[in-house]
Design a protein around this motif. Sequence first.
Motif, short mmCIF file in Angstrom:
data_model
loop_
_atom_site.label_atom_id
_atom_site.label_comp_id
_atom_site.label_asym_id
_atom_site.label_seq_id
_atom_site.Cartn_x
_atom_site.Cartn_y
_atom_site.Cartn_z
N LEU A 276 0.84 -1.21 0.00
CA LEU A 276 0.00 0.00 0.00
C LEU A 276 0.87 1.25 0.00
N VAL A 281 -3.25 1.41 -3.54
CA VAL A 281 -4.35 0.47 -3.38
C VAL A 281 -4.24 -0.69 -4.36
N ALA A 284 -1.72 -3.31 -3.07
CA ALA A 284 -2.25 -4.11 -1.96
C ALA A 284 -3.33 -5.06 -2.46
N ILE A 332 -9.26 -1.34 -1.16
CA ILE A 332 -8.42 -2.48 -1.54
C ILE A 332 -9.29 -3.67 -1.94
#
Length: 353
Positions: A276, A281, A284, A332
């Motif tokens: 991250l 985003v 991740a 995410i």
Amino acid sequence: MAIPYRFAGSTEKAKNFFEDGMSSACRQMYAAAVDDVPVTIYYAFKQRDADDNDATASTGWETMLSAIIRAGFCITGTWPIRTEMGSRANGQNANALASSIVLVCRKRTADAPVCTRRDFLTALKRELRPALVNLQQSNIAPVDMAQSAIGPGMAVYSRYREVLEADGTPMTVRTALQIINQELDQYFSEQDGALDRDTIFCVALYTQYAFREVKFGDVDVLARAKNTSTDRLREKGILFAERGTVRLLPRDEMAAQRRFDVSVTWQVVQRLAHALDVDGVEGAAQIVVGLSAEDAEKARALAYRLFQTAERRGWAQEAYAYNTLVTNWRAIQEAATRIKKEQGANQGGLFAE
């Protein structure tokens, strides 16, 4: 404003000014309030301070809540409202409030009962845990969890006219806040039971030493107690061990290794936090794609737990990393869902050919 420099540098005079003003304001609000409409108060103040006995409560919150309760209100809820900008000077990479807090209050009934400390603790344990589960499932930011826990906790305390200690003296708001914080800490500690043995070891080592080097003998004793071993953890790419010292691998060193065991929740959280930070985003989400729903939820829960540890230890950058992970969790997950759909569509196209 109750700032010492406005009172010739006197902290005591500033404190008295704040307390007197708050009490007067709450009494006027009570006089104007009606029974069937709640009163909402917006407040932004860090919930935890540490006293000489390592108990935690906040002088600002104590003063605010004491004034509200003495005026005749009971607190029925608290909820964070996103008003504090993370880009402000004291919010960057720091354990600063992400929100202002809304206190929801109603007039306490005239026939409110008196209870003992034991009765208060029993009711608190019964009502606070489900409320904390709801807050966590709502993906509330870890930095706001302690503030939000005040609502269900103080709802129990303030519904009584008095809570009496064993010696017959009234329990103070400060003591009630300390008990609520203790229950919050216990709630997160109890979640360790759902973790794998390697993660339990990592959490214990992290709590004591963070990522600092430790003597091999001390770590080996801890590893045996947690039913794992330093060799096992080194092979998994979690520990660095050399020349009689051992340390947890920091996130950047762990991410540089190809080894990655998704069954170790500690490793999942550290890799997610690093991805991250480095790749945003989308980075991740690429990790979440490879996780089961259960493993992903364990990772989110552990991020809350690690935030509590880092916040209590004063590790601002560590707390920031875990808080950022949780606050971005929904984004995410949405990105991971999209990536899975795209992968499925691509595979379908290949089969169609």
